[in-house]
Design a protein around this motif. Structure first.
Motif, short mmCIF file in Angstrom:
data_model
loop_
_atom_site.label_atom_id
_atom_site.label_comp_id
_atom_site.label_asym_id
_atom_site.label_seq_id
_atom_site.Cartn_x
_atom_site.Cartn_y
_atom_site.Cartn_z
N LYS A 65 29.98 45.37 33.55
CA LYS A 65 30.94 45.37 34.67
C LYS A 65 31.65 44.04 34.81
CE LYS A 65 29.20 46.63 38.55
NZ LYS A 65 28.21 46.82 39.65
N ARG A 66 32.81 44.11 35.45
CA ARG A 66 33.52 42.91 35.87
C ARG A 66 33.44 42.83 37.40
NH1 ARG A 66 36.44 40.13 32.23
NH2 ARG A 66 36.55 41.02 30.14
N TYR A 67 33.44 41.63 37.92
CA TYR A 67 33.11 41.42 39.33
C TYR A 67 34.20 40.62 40.04
CZ TYR A 67 28.45 42.66 37.62
OH TYR A 67 27.38 43.30 37.03
N PRO A 68 34.38 40.88 41.35
CA PRO A 68 35.23 40.01 42.17
C PRO A 68 34.61 38.62 42.24
CG PRO A 68 34.69 42.07 43.31
CD PRO A 68 33.80 41.99 42.12
N VAL A 69 35.42 37.65 42.63
CA VAL A 69 34.96 36.26 42.66
C VAL A 69 35.33 35.62 44.00
CG1 VAL A 69 35.01 34.01 41.52
CG2 VAL A 69 35.32 36.09 40.17
N LYS A 147 39.15 28.02 37.63
CA LYS A 147 39.33 29.48 37.56
C LYS A 147 39.60 29.97 36.13
CE LYS A 147 41.59 33.40 39.81
NZ LYS A 147 41.87 34.15 38.57
N PRO A 148 40.49 29.34 35.37
CA PRO A 148 40.67 29.80 33.99
C PRO A 148 39.38 29.74 33.17
CG PRO A 148 42.51 28.42 34.63
CD PRO A 148 41.49 28.31 35.73
N TYR A 149 38.56 28.70 33.40
CA TYR A 149 37.29 28.61 32.67
C TYR A 149 36.37 29.77 33.07
CZ TYR A 149 32.77 27.06 31.05
OH TYR A 149 31.55 27.02 30.44
N ILE A 150 36.24 30.02 34.35
CA ILE A 150 35.37 31.10 34.83
C ILE A 150 35.86 32.45 34.31
CG2 ILE A 150 34.54 32.32 36.87
CD1 ILE A 150 33.24 29.59 36.47
N ASP A 151 37.16 32.69 34.38
CA ASP A 151 37.70 33.98 33.93
C ASP A 151 37.55 34.16 32.42
OD1 ASP A 151 38.46 34.68 36.50
OD2 ASP A 151 40.50 33.89 36.29
N THR A 152 37.56 33.08 31.67
CA THR A 152 37.42 33.17 30.22
C THR A 152 35.98 33.39 29.79
OG1 THR A 152 39.34 31.74 29.87
CG2 THR A 152 37.80 31.92 28.04
N THR A 156 34.88 38.53 35.06
CA THR A 156 35.47 38.55 36.39
C THR A 156 36.58 39.58 36.48
OG1 THR A 156 37.19 36.92 35.89
CG2 THR A 156 35.04 36.06 36.57
N GLN A 157 36.86 40.00 37.71
CA GLN A 157 38.11 40.68 38.01
C GLN A 157 39.06 39.57 38.48
OE1 GLN A 157 36.16 43.63 40.74
NE2 GLN A 157 37.33 45.12 39.55
N SER A 158 39.90 39.14 37.60
CA SER A 158 40.61 37.87 37.79
C SER A 158 41.89 37.98 38.62
CB SER A 158 40.96 37.28 36.42
OG SER A 158 41.80 38.16 35.69
N ASP A 159 42.33 39.18 38.94
CA ASP A 159 43.57 39.32 39.69
C ASP A 159 43.38 38.88 41.13
OD1 ASP A 159 43.29 42.21 41.36
OD2 ASP A 159 41.99 41.97 39.61
N ARG A 160 44.46 38.65 41.82
CA ARG A 160 44.42 38.12 43.18
C ARG A 160 43.71 39.06 44.15
NH1 ARG A 160 48.11 40.44 46.58
NH2 ARG A 160 48.06 38.65 48.02
N LEU A 161 43.81 40.38 43.94
CA LEU A 161 43.20 41.33 44.86
C LEU A 161 41.68 41.24 44.86
CD1 LEU A 161 45.41 44.52 44.41
CD2 LEU A 161 45.47 42.82 46.24
N HIS A 162 41.11 40.64 43.83
CA HIS A 162 39.65 40.51 43.74
C HIS A 162 39.19 39.06 43.77
CE1 HIS A 162 40.51 44.53 41.98
NE2 HIS A 162 39.41 44.85 42.63
N THR A 163 40.04 38.18 44.30
CA THR A 163 39.72 36.76 44.32
C THR A 163 39.84 36.22 45.73
OG1 THR A 163 40.60 36.55 42.07
CG2 THR A 163 40.22 34.51 43.29
N ALA A 164 38.75 35.58 46.20
CA ALA A 164 38.70 35.05 47.56
C ALA A 164 38.39 33.56 47.52
CB ALA A 164 37.64 35.78 48.38
#
Length: 283
Positions: A65-69, A147-152, A156-164
């Motif tokens: 799975k990919r997760y919100p962050v 953020k680029p390091y974490i997403d790489t 993660t679900q890297s789009d803005r809708l899943h980022t807080a």
């Protein structure tokens, strides 16, 4: 050496041993799914380095799975009593329970604060008492480096809708700034006990740089944090309402008997996460 000096030396050693033995040995209180990344991250605009702490959901190692962050400030205070300034938030324990009971799982990235530079880094506006503003450089570090390091390197679900973005006090102030200044990165903000007092520029900035209508803003404070906290937060609530930010995407919560401390933020953390991620932002 005289007998008196020998006796005195033995007595001093005895007292030192007694004091050392009476001090409790601190051990880490972080859960097994929390790690400190094994290298410092360079903050190029500030010429500093910073530790990053990472919470991975319970199912991370056994799923694809990919997760919100959630990006959180004051990383030292989030997971571990050994590093916390005045008691930890228990973010890891709270999220493990949330995953077990409700199936809601998120990744948390904790950015350690800069110690003596904390006040400067967590405000994009200068303060006569505390000095120059470094908040933009700090936020650029999160957005352009962390953020680029974490997403790489993590699922993660890297789009803005899943980022807080979330924090308390000065961390609440910079979280408020972050969701307004970087609308293509963050769509949710947990703003705990925000230090709006630090600069009145936060109000003119919020008027000029309106958050997208789908941004979810959770603002929480205690009613024992002082009249200034209550007045400033009420002013921000009125302003956002007048600017037309949808009611369903804003929540201002005043906690009875709440004080400006980790206990308040720890107690309210789970509810904030549930509200921020309960549904895709809508208007």
């Amino acid at each position: 050496m005289s007998n008196r000096l020998i006796i005195r030396s033995v007595f001093v050693i005895f007292l030192l041993c007694l004091f050392a033995c009476s001090e409790p040995i601190k051990t880490s209180t972080a859960t097994d799914n929390v790690l400190v990344l094994p290298y410092q991250f360079l903050m190029p605009e500030l010429d500093r380095q910073r530790s990053i702490r990472l919470y991975l959901p319970p199912s991370y190692q056994t799923s694809a799975k990919r997760y919100p962050v959630i990006y959180m400030h004051d990383g030292q205070n989030l997971f571990d009593d050994m590093t916390a300034f005045s008691g930890e938030w228990q973010v890891d324990e709270s999220l493990n329970q949330l995953a077990e009971k409700h199936g809601l799982e998120v990744i948390v990235v904790g950015i350690d604060n800069g110690g003596d530079f904390r006040m400067n880094e967590l405000s994009p506006w200068e303060n006569k008492r505390f000095g120059e503003a470094q908040g933009k450089q700090y936020m650029d570090f999160i957005v352009d480096i962390v953020k680029p390091y974490i997403d790489t390197n993590f699922r993660t679900q890297s789009d803005r809708l899943h980022t807080a973005i979330m924090g308390s006090s000065m961390g609440g102030l910079i979280s408020h700034y972050g969701v307004h200044a970087y609308p293509d990165v963050f769509s949710k903000a947990g703003v705990f006990s925000p230090a709006y007092w630090y600069s009145q520029d936060v109000f003119s900035f919020t008027q000029f740089k309106k958050a997208p209508l789908d941004a979810r803003l959770y603002v929480m404070y205690g009613d024992k944090e002082g009249d200034g906290m209550i007045a400033d937060t009420n002013q921000m609530q009125r302003q956002l309402r007048q600017q037309g930010h949808p009611k369903q995407n804003t929540l201002f919560k005043r906690v009875p008997n709440g004080e400006h401390n980790e206990q308040l933020w720890r107690t309210e953390f789970t509810e904030a996460v549930q509200w921020l991620f309960q549904q895709e932002p809508a208007f």
